[in-house]
Scaffold this motif. Structure first.
Motif, mmCIF file in Angstrom:
data_model
loop_
_atom_site.group_PDB
_atom_site.id
_atom_site.type_symbol
_atom_site.label_atom_id
_atom_site.label_comp_id
_atom_site.label_asym_id
_atom_site.label_seq_id
_atom_site.Cartn_x
_atom_site.Cartn_y
_atom_site.Cartn_z
ATOM 1 N N GLY A 150 -22.444 -45.989 66.364
ATOM 2 C CA GLY A 150 -21.674 -44.870 66.660
ATOM 3 C C GLY A 150 -20.229 -45.031 67.241
ATOM 4 O O GLY A 150 -19.385 -45.487 66.582
ATOM 5 N N GLU A 151 -20.041 -44.752 68.512
ATOM 6 C CA GLU A 151 -18.838 -44.565 69.167
ATOM 7 C C GLU A 151 -19.004 -45.888 70.355
ATOM 8 O O GLU A 151 -19.850 -45.884 71.242
ATOM 9 C CB GLU A 151 -18.034 -43.626 69.686
ATOM 10 N N VAL A 152 -17.917 -46.583 70.699
ATOM 11 C CA VAL A 152 -17.826 -47.634 72.016
ATOM 12 C C VAL A 152 -16.564 -47.506 72.566
ATOM 13 O O VAL A 152 -15.522 -47.552 71.787
ATOM 14 C CB VAL A 152 -18.105 -48.926 71.605
ATOM 15 N N ILE A 153 -16.477 -47.150 73.679
ATOM 16 C CA ILE A 153 -15.257 -47.024 74.386
ATOM 17 C C ILE A 153 -14.628 -48.488 74.834
ATOM 18 O O ILE A 153 -15.527 -49.136 75.467
ATOM 19 C CB ILE A 153 -15.498 -46.250 75.652
ATOM 20 N N THR A 154 -13.621 -48.764 74.473
ATOM 21 C CA THR A 154 -12.981 -50.179 74.930
ATOM 22 C C THR A 154 -11.506 -49.779 75.271
ATOM 23 O O THR A 154 -10.829 -48.675 75.276
ATOM 24 C CB THR A 154 -12.924 -50.822 73.677
ATOM 25 N N THR A 155 -10.666 -50.971 75.543
ATOM 26 C CA THR A 155 -9.417 -51.087 75.801
ATOM 27 C C THR A 155 -8.375 -51.434 74.496
ATOM 28 O O THR A 155 -8.758 -52.134 73.620
ATOM 29 C CB THR A 155 -9.055 -51.930 76.881
ATOM 30 N N LEU B 46 -17.101 -51.382 75.971
ATOM 31 C CA LEU B 46 -16.711 -52.775 75.768
ATOM 32 C C LEU B 46 -15.670 -52.949 76.737
ATOM 33 O O LEU B 46 -14.389 -52.700 76.283
ATOM 34 C CB LEU B 46 -16.782 -53.057 74.310
ATOM 35 N N ALA B 47 -15.548 -53.638 77.869
ATOM 36 C CA ALA B 47 -14.377 -54.073 78.513
ATOM 37 C C ALA B 47 -13.826 -55.475 78.376
ATOM 38 O O ALA B 47 -14.736 -56.261 77.885
ATOM 39 C CB ALA B 47 -14.819 -53.753 80.130
#
Length: 209
Positions: A90-95, A142-143
């Motif tokens: 799906g979706e992954v929050i990252t920088t 994902l940082a």
């Protein structure tokens, strides 16, 4: 420095006698490196699970204080393995402030990267802005530990725990770094980390759990 004119690019005095290249390798002791190459050629084990790969993984485990370390051919591959191991979809929050491999690794797995702004002081992902980006399709964060500066791991772990998200780190800039006595990649919270371990003219990567 008092103004732009003090910077070498604008005519100021350079800090180093020769230009510094961001990708310049750290060769180390040349004789030791060449001896290692000769050992590889003598064994005729050029790929796969050779003794130097095992030695490298053991050294990474020791430095990082982790249970497992798997050597990969590059950082993108390490991130892709970590993403698959975590079961992200799906979706992954990252920088957005990172090397392109962070985003490529997500896209190559069919995952939509959702960019979160960074903290202007640290340049790392800003935990205060993450929750506004979480949707029903979000499966993880994902940082990136940028410039060797460790993210606010406690805040990220708290957010991931409360929302049932997986937490991964791209630690390519932070191999061997620690925060408050805890090595990057070593935590009681299950997660994956992809790191750069400087060992030769081409940096090797390891996916660490």
């Amino acid at each position: 420095m008092s103004g732009l004119g003090d910077f070498a690019i604008f005519g100021g005095t350079p800090a180093f006698p020769e230009p510094r290249h961001v990708g310049a390798p750290n060769i180390g002791d040349r004789a030791t490196l060449l001896r290692r190459f000769e050992e590889i050629l003598d064994r005729r084990i050029l790929t796969n699970d050779g003794p130097l790969v095992r030695e490298f993984e053991e050294v990474v485990r020791g430095i990082s204080g982790v249970r497992n370390a798997v050597a990969m051919s590059n950082g993108t591959a390490a991130l892709e393995v970590a993403i698959q191991a975590a079961g992200l979809t799906g979706e992954v929050i990252t920088t957005p402030w990172t090397f392109i491999a962070t985003t490529h690794a997500l896209l190559r797995q069919g995952i939509r990267p959702v960019f979160c702004d960074v903290d202007p002081r640290t340049h790392n992902i800003d935990p205060r802005r993450i929750e506004d980006l979480i949707t029903e399709r979000t499966t993880g964060i994902l940082a990136v530990h940028l410039w060797g500066r460790v993210c606010d791991v406690d805040a990220l772990e708290n957010i991931a725990r409360r929302h049932g998200l997986k937490l991964l780190f791209d630690s390519a800039h932070a191999f061997g770094c620690s925060s408050r006595g805890r090595m990057v990649g070593a935590s009681a919270t299950p997660r994956c980390s992809a790191s750069t371990a400087p060992s030769s003219s081409t940096p090797s990567r390891a996916a660490r759990w």
